[in-house]
Enzyme design. Structure first.
Site, PDB file in Angstrom:
ATOM      1  N   ASP A 114       0.860  -1.189   0.000  1.00 57.37           N
ATOM      2  CA  ASP A 114       0.000   0.000   0.000  1.00 57.37           C
ATOM      3  C   ASP A 114       0.897   1.239   0.000  1.00 57.37           C
ATOM      4  OD1 ASP A 114      -2.463   1.589   0.420  1.00 57.37           O
ATOM      5  OD2 ASP A 114      -1.574   1.948   2.398  1.00 57.37           O
TER       6      ASP A 114
ATOM      7  N   ASP B   3      -0.250   5.188   0.738  1.00 51.97           N
ATOM      8  CA  ASP B   3      -0.498   6.256   1.708  1.00 51.97           C
ATOM      9  C   ASP B   3      -0.437   5.751   3.135  1.00 51.97           C
ATOM     10  OD1 ASP B   3      -1.116   8.722   0.123  1.00 51.97           O
ATOM     11  OD2 ASP B   3      -2.557   7.358  -0.782  1.00 51.97           O
TER      12      ASP B   3
END
Length: 814
Positions: free
Chosen positions: A174, A176
């Site tokens: 991932d 952010d």
């Protein structure tokens, strides 16, 4: 052309079943063209019968026989019939024939077969769709490359073989708040250009890029806007990627837009060495509210690990390693959070931040109790936000909603514009500078003087402003170091099991089902951390959130802990950030329960091992800097009596240290109390029982009588006190005396026989609606009455025993 199995033929879903085969028009091994009739059949349907409604006949239906012809939807060679003339077919999934095609169009690209070039995006009257034959999007981008399940299985098998050969696994990453933190606050650029700013060192390596995005103007009118994003890489990211790249094939999976994801990838992997084009964004994810490994690996996820700061979007997959969110830009959060479901936030691991969260957030699971044991809980907001309902619906349907997408996009646009214009980082920096100024004033300004502006005066009396040195942003995150260790351990454990299988069965005979599974290995490794822990949270969980829905609860459960809602006998750890909650206070009475700070939990999770609790014990309620020793907890728990009213021990202990306690007076009143006759105690117990059995009116009358007695006592005291100074001295002595009698009452009641304990307790709780202070005044009044009665008793043996007990009590209190 691909060499695949014959294609099965079934009747269209619109067919009226059952059907009976009446003729086979093509022999096996014959060539078949598209739309060529190959089978005839008959079926039945209900039809309307004409009636004479004028004569009052009612409409009616009858079943009639019909005939149909099945036309081949594909071209090829008929390999096999599974029916004969007269066969009845009632199952729409029944395969009645198989045709070997020149090409099954198992790999499709932009509406064309990638193998033969045929157009595959048309659906004709036979209801057969070539696009349904390649439903799996294997590509990470939006070019539209799709394959069939068989082709996906073949491709994944080939990929697995290559990974095993290179001794690698797959890591889904991932973006952010996992490996980067992004913001749009223009304050960042100002700080970067000012070396004198205290935040300069932290932001000087922040990178930026500009995207042309669709925003919203007045009236929610879509407009094109240029947005500059500022990106901070998590400390140690380059070293992390370099090391993990040797162990894992890495893929990006983000719920941000594709343009944003590609721009971030150019910053974290400028040469395309780590990710290449393996980037999956929300534009291709196929789900509005959830991430799924099946989107990337539809056949098998046995070799896949995930790192993400959100566990809920993965439904807490066993392949997930949840990381502590990276929040470098304080207060900004996830800039793409509008594309994700609402989250029950987990407090950050930093102790200061944790306490700030609990202090600022009124809605916590348990609030501190006051001196009287009362808690004023805030009203809960039980209304579910509309967008959360939309997320739930989207998750259940498993498809995107245009309406929800519009809501998400608008919310994100509002968030972006708010950061641009309000500059939240500048405001927070100003607040900490004001706090620093107050501290400077407190250090250099006498309390009686009026505070002045921060600064010092030179010899000429000119005020010189002192520069601020406190910074808002800190670049001391170490999560990737712990993450590297965890991923390396998972890799080593996987190939340890794989090597055992190879030595046992041989590499050539292993099938996909034989291979080790990360979804089994990783949970087994994590569960060792809290495998024997029963955890109770206090003052950490948000109010109104079910235990099973709390983010931190799911997190610790994935590490083997059992989480409960109350302080039951099996609890081993109470996790809190403050020592003033009711659960924490009760836990301190249990020598077998360890009351530790929330930071201990994060340390264990970060290192995937149980770290010692000694450095994380909460301070004792009295304010000591040291954790309560086990022997002291045991002693405290042994004295505790659940049948006796709790007292404010903290206040009493503090009063022992102020030097105002007259122990002679306490001993005197204790002797008076101990000399009270059993007959008077028995009478008072009977009176108390009568009071408890009476109705509310009688209770009120008794309370009034008690108040009158108190008033009479006060009048007598006023008559006896003639000098004002003597009054003040006597008042101090009475205060200390009553505090001593309260303790004495508690201890003595625990020494009494059960029948006398009950009577004493009933007297203390005769008015359930009164507050704590009223109960204590009433208890003191009763004790004084018992003491006065005791003056008339002349039992020498009892006096000796009472003197010994009073001395023992004084020793314990000291």
């Amino acid at each position: 052309m691909d060499q695949s199995e014959p294609t099965p033929l079934r009747f269209p879903s619109s067919t009226l079943f059952p059907v009976i085969v009446t003729a086979l028009l093509v022999d096996e091994t014959s060539a078949v063209d598209k739309h060529m009739p190959i089978l005839r059949y008959k079926y039945w349907n209900m039809v309307d019968v004409p009636v004479n409604e004028a004569n009052g006949e009612l409409p009616k239906k009858v079943e009639e026989e019909f005939f149909g012809t099945f036309e081949s939807p594909i071209k090829g060679e008929l390999k096999e019939w599974n029916v004969t003339i007269g066969s009845e077919i009632s199952d729409p999934n029944f395969v009645f024939a198989r045709i070997l095609e020149p090409c099954t169009h198992s790999v499709q690209y932009a509406g064309l077969c990638a193998l033969c070039g045929a157009k595959v995006d048309e659906v004709d009257y036979t209801e057969f769709s070539n696009q349904d034959r390649a439903p799996i999007a294997m590509s990470h981008d939006s070019t539209g490359l799709k394959v069939s399940f068989d082709e996906a299985q073949r491709m994944e098998k080939s990929s697995s073989s290559q990974l095993l050969k290179n001794r690698k696994l797959i890591l889904v990453v991932d973006l952010d708040q996992t490996v980067i933190h992004a913001a749009v606050d223009p304050t960042i650029e100002k700080w970067q250009s000012d070396p004198s700013n205290p935040n300069y060192e932290a932001v000087k390596d922040v990178q930026s890029f500009v995207l042309l995005e669709e925003g919203y103007g007045p009236g929610k009118v879509p407009v094109q806007t240029h947005t500059r994003y500022y990106v901070k890489l998590r400390p140690g990211l380059k070293e992390f990627f370099e090391q993990i790249h040797n162990l894992y094939e890495m893929h990006v999976y983000t719920m941000a837009t594709r343009a944003y994801a590609v721009a971030i990838a150019k910053i974290i992997d400028p040469e395309g060495k780590y990710f290449g084009d393996r980037i999956l964004s929300r534009d291709e994810s196929g789900s509005m509210a959830q991430k799924s490994l099946k989107r990337l690996f539809p056949v098998s996820t046995a070799m896949v690990a995930i790192i993400d700061d959100r566990g809920d979007v993965w439904k807490w997959s066993p392949n997930l390693i949840k990381v502590v969110p990276y929040s470098f830009f304080v207060g900004i959060g996830d800039i793409n959070s509008s594309f994700l479901p609402q989250q029950n936030l987990t407090p950050p691991p930093d102790s200061v931040s944790i306490e700030a969260v609990v202090k600022d957030d009124a809605k916590v699971e348990e609030l501190p109790v006051d001196a009287d044991g009362k808690v004023e809980e805030p009203k809960e907001d039980t209304e579910t936000p509309p967008i959360h309902i939309e997320y739930q619906a989207a998750e259940e349907e498993g498809v995107d909603s245009e309406e929800l997408l519009a809501i998400q996009s608008f919310e994100r646009s509002q968030l972006i514009e708010s950061q641009k214009h309000e500059s939240p980082l500048a405001k927070q920096q100003e607040l900490i500078e004001q706090e620093e100024e107050k501290e400077e004033q407190k250090e250099h300004t006498p309390e009686e003087e009026t505070p002045v502006s921060n600064g010092t005066s030179d010899s000429n009396g000119t005020l010189e402003h002192k520069p601020y040195h406190r910074k808002l942003l800190h670049d001391d995150d170490t999560e990737l170091v712990n993450l590297n260790h965890a991923l390396t351990s998972v890799h080593d454990e996987y190939y340890k099991e794989y090597d055992k299988l190879v030595s046992k069965k041989g590499a050539d005979t292993l099938t996909e089902q034989d291979l080790p599974d990360i979804g089994v290995i990783m949970p087994r490794m994590k569960r060792r951390v809290f495998h024997d822990c029963v955890i109770l949270f206090s003052g950490v969980l948000p109010l109104g959130v079910a235990l099973d829905q709390a983010d931190i609860v799911q997190w610790v459960r994935s590490f083997g802990a059992i989480v409960v809602a109350e302080l039951i006998d099996t609890v081993t750890h109470v996790i809190a950030v403050k020592n003033g909650t009711a659960k924490v206070r009760r836990a301190f009475e249990r020598p077998d329960v360890k009351v530790v700070h929330l930071k201990w939990l994060y340390e264990c999770i970060a290192h995937w091992k149980r770290v010692p609790e000694e450095n994380f014990y909460l301070e004792r309620p009295e304010g000591s800097d040291m954790p309560i020793p086990e022997d002291e907890r045991a002693k405290k728990a042994a004295v505790n009596d659940d049948n006796v009213e709790d007292i404010d021990t903290d206040s009493f202990v503090l009063s022992l240290n102020d030097g105002k306690i007259d122990w002679n007076e306490i001993n005197k009143e204790l002797d008076e109390f101990m000399n009270s006759s059993d007959e008077e105690d028995s009478n008072e117990d009977e009176d108390s029982n009568d009071d408890n059995d009476s109705d509310d009116d009688d209770d009120d009358e008794d309370d009034d009588d008690d108040d009158d007695d108190d008033d009479d006592d006060d009048d007598d005291d006023d008559d006896e006190d003639e000098d004002e100074d003597e009054d003040e001295e006597e008042e101090e002595q009475q205060t200390a005396s009553r505090a001593g009698k309260t303790i004495a009452g508690k201890t003595i009641s625990s020494k009494r026989p059960p029948d006398e304990q009950d009577g004493s307790k009933k007297r203390a709780f005769s008015d359930e609606d009164s507050d704590e202070s009223s109960k204590r005044r009433k208890q003191t009044h009763d004790l004084e009455q018992n003491g006065n009665a005791g003056n008339n008793s002349n039992d020498d043996d009892d006096d000796d025993d009472d003197d010994e007990f009073a001395a023992e009590l004084e020793k314990d209190l000291l």
